[in-house]
Design an enzyme around this catalytic site. Structure first.
Site, PDB file in Angstrom:
ATOM      1  N   HIS A 102       0.605  -1.108  -0.111  1.00  0.00           N
ATOM      2  CA  HIS A 102       0.221   0.093   0.071  1.00  0.00           C
ATOM      3  C   HIS A 102       0.790   1.495   0.168  1.00  0.00           C
ATOM      4  O   HIS A 102       0.541   2.366  -0.300  1.00  0.00           O
ATOM      5  CB  HIS A 102      -1.000  -0.022   1.320  1.00  0.00           C
ATOM      6  CG  HIS A 102      -0.466   0.335   2.592  1.00  0.00           C
ATOM      7  ND1 HIS A 102       0.013  -0.675   3.411  1.00  0.00           N
ATOM      8  CD2 HIS A 102      -0.108   1.446   2.926  1.00  0.00           C
ATOM      9  CE1 HIS A 102       0.554  -0.065   4.624  1.00  0.00           C
ATOM     10  NE2 HIS A 102       0.419   1.178   4.263  1.00  0.00           N
TER      11      HIS A 102
ATOM     12  N   ASP B 114       0.122  -7.548   1.482  1.00  0.00           N
ATOM     13  CA  ASP B 114       0.566  -6.122   1.540  1.00  0.00           C
ATOM     14  C   ASP B 114       2.125  -6.121   1.677  1.00  0.00           C
ATOM     15  O   ASP B 114       2.597  -5.354   2.463  1.00  0.00           O
ATOM     16  CB  ASP B 114      -0.097  -5.646   2.936  1.00  0.00           C
ATOM     17  CG  ASP B 114      -0.163  -3.992   2.968  1.00  0.00           C
ATOM     18  OD1 ASP B 114       0.353  -3.529   1.620  1.00  0.00           O
ATOM     19  OD2 ASP B 114      -0.034  -3.332   4.080  1.00  0.00           O
TER      20      ASP B 114
ATOM     21  N   SER C 226       5.056   2.614   7.892  1.00  0.00           N
ATOM     22  CA  SER C 226       4.438   1.339   7.006  1.00  0.00           C
ATOM     23  C   SER C 226       5.731   0.879   6.160  1.00  0.00           C
ATOM     24  O   SER C 226       6.156   1.579   5.383  1.00  0.00           O
ATOM     25  CB  SER C 226       3.190   1.695   6.052  1.00  0.00           C
ATOM     26  OG  SER C 226       2.090   1.947   7.067  1.00  0.00           O
TER      27      SER C 226
END
Length: 369
Positions: free
Chosen positions: A107, A137, A215
């Site tokens: 993402h 992911d 992230s």
């Protein structure tokens, strides 16, 4: 002068009083000054504690492996029609090997037109996408940095983690690169949803602060080894700030997926070669399992003589309904995929199916999808 002549005397008094106070606020009383003031003596401290020293050593060892990722979007000016590059978002990642492969979250880079990776030495490198696994992911990037600039992270294990053990997150929250946060493993076996809606299972929960920009960065243990990839936070406020509940994809999943992305550009999943009815049809027909709509010619499902739904003159003849895989009941696509992914392509599973009013077991060899 016109103001002074027309102003009310009380107004003038207040103005001058304010100016007086302002002057004395900005100009301390000379009587308070001490021309002999000296710096305070420094109090020596003892050696750092073992726990502090370990944290320092872990950061020094792991931080050169952590990278800053900038995703760039191309936008066209409506008036000049010129195309401009606009920074779209930032995230973190880490060096996987000395060939320039970088691991991050899918993402972080999913909508980027161009990706720039900044290494720990502040050098910038254009990145190309090697492969991605949106359901997990995870993504792998490639940069052309020389090997002496690359510091692959040490890979650890996540199957033997214990709640309470110390962990560290290194990343770039809010664009502040090389930031270290500490915490513990708060829970194991959590589930979160990827951008595709696919459930990611056995996720690590930690209270190490994970904020926007973290992230894709590594979660590491007290030995400086990678144990997970920071991927999500729980934020009840909706503003994306950490409240001490963060999640990381476990390293045993990362170490399974990344080599496949490097070899094939995608995650090869064991499959059956068939198409299933959407969930709403399953609910409308009140089916006990997964209805097969069609079977792909030449697939393992075709070779096992699994049957799809057929149209006849009077309506439809429903195809086989999958009830279980190796005796484990399955009622949705996620459950079916989870059971198949316990195996590799080329291995066999036993499907329990409902065909008409008969329940039978069928052995099926899994295809690589």
């Amino acid at each position: 002068m016109r103001f002074l002549r027309s102003a009310n005397p009380l107004t003038l008094l207040l103005v001058f009083a304010g100016l007086y106070l302002l002057y004395h606020t900005l100009h301390p009383d000379p009587g308070l000054l001490d021309r002999h003031a000296e710096p305070r003596p420094v109090v020596p401290r003892s050696d750092l504690g073992a726990d502090e020293q370990n944290t320092i050593n872990v950061f020094k060892a792991a931080s050169p492996s952590v990278v800053f990722i900038t995703s760039i979007e191309l936008r066209r000016n409506l008036f000049s029609l010129n195309v401009h590059e606009i920074p779209k978002g930032t995230g973190s990642g880490f060096v996987w090997d000395n060939k320039g492969r970088i691991v991050t979250n899918y993402h972080v880079i999913s909508d980027a037109n161009r990706i720039v990776v900044t290494l720990a030495d502040r050098s910038n490198w254009k990145a190309a996408l090697v492969g991605a696994a949106p359901d997990c992911d995870l993504a792998v990037l490639q940069i052309a940095a020389p090997a002496d600039k690359l510091h692959p992270i040490m890979v650890g294990e996540s199957t033997n983690l214990q709640v309470g053990q110390k962990v560290f997150a290194i990343g770039n929250p809010f664009g502040l690169d090389q930031t270290l946060t500490t915490g513990v493993v708060s829970a194991l076996g959590r589930e979160i949803s990827s951008d595709t809606g696919r459930t990611i299972r056995n996720v690590i929960q930690t209270d190490a602060a994970i904020n926007p920009g973290n992230s894709g960065g590594p979660l590491i243990d007290s030995a400086g080894r990678l144990i997970g990839v920071n991927t999500a936070i729980y934020s009840p406020s909706g503003i994306g700030a950490s409240v001490g509940v963060g999640f990381a994809v476990p390293v045993h999943e990362v170490n399974r997926v990344v080599p496949q992305l490097i070899r094939h550009g995608k995650l090869l999943r064991p499959g059956l070669g068939l198409n299933l009815a959407p969930p709403q049809i399953q609910r409308e027909l009140d089916l006990p399992g997964l209805l097969i709509l069609s079977v792909e010619p030449g697939s393992s499902a075709a070779q096992a003589d699994l049957r799809g739904t057929r149209e006849v003159r009077d309506g439809l003849i429903l195809g086989d309904i999958i009830l279980a895989v190796d005796k484990v009941p399955v009622q949705d696509w996620n459950q079916l995929r989870d059971e198949m992914e316990k195996h590799e392509a080329g291995e066999s599973v036993t499907l329990t199916i409902l065909r008409g009013d008969k329940q039978i077991d069928v052995a099926v060899m899994l295809d690589a999808m």
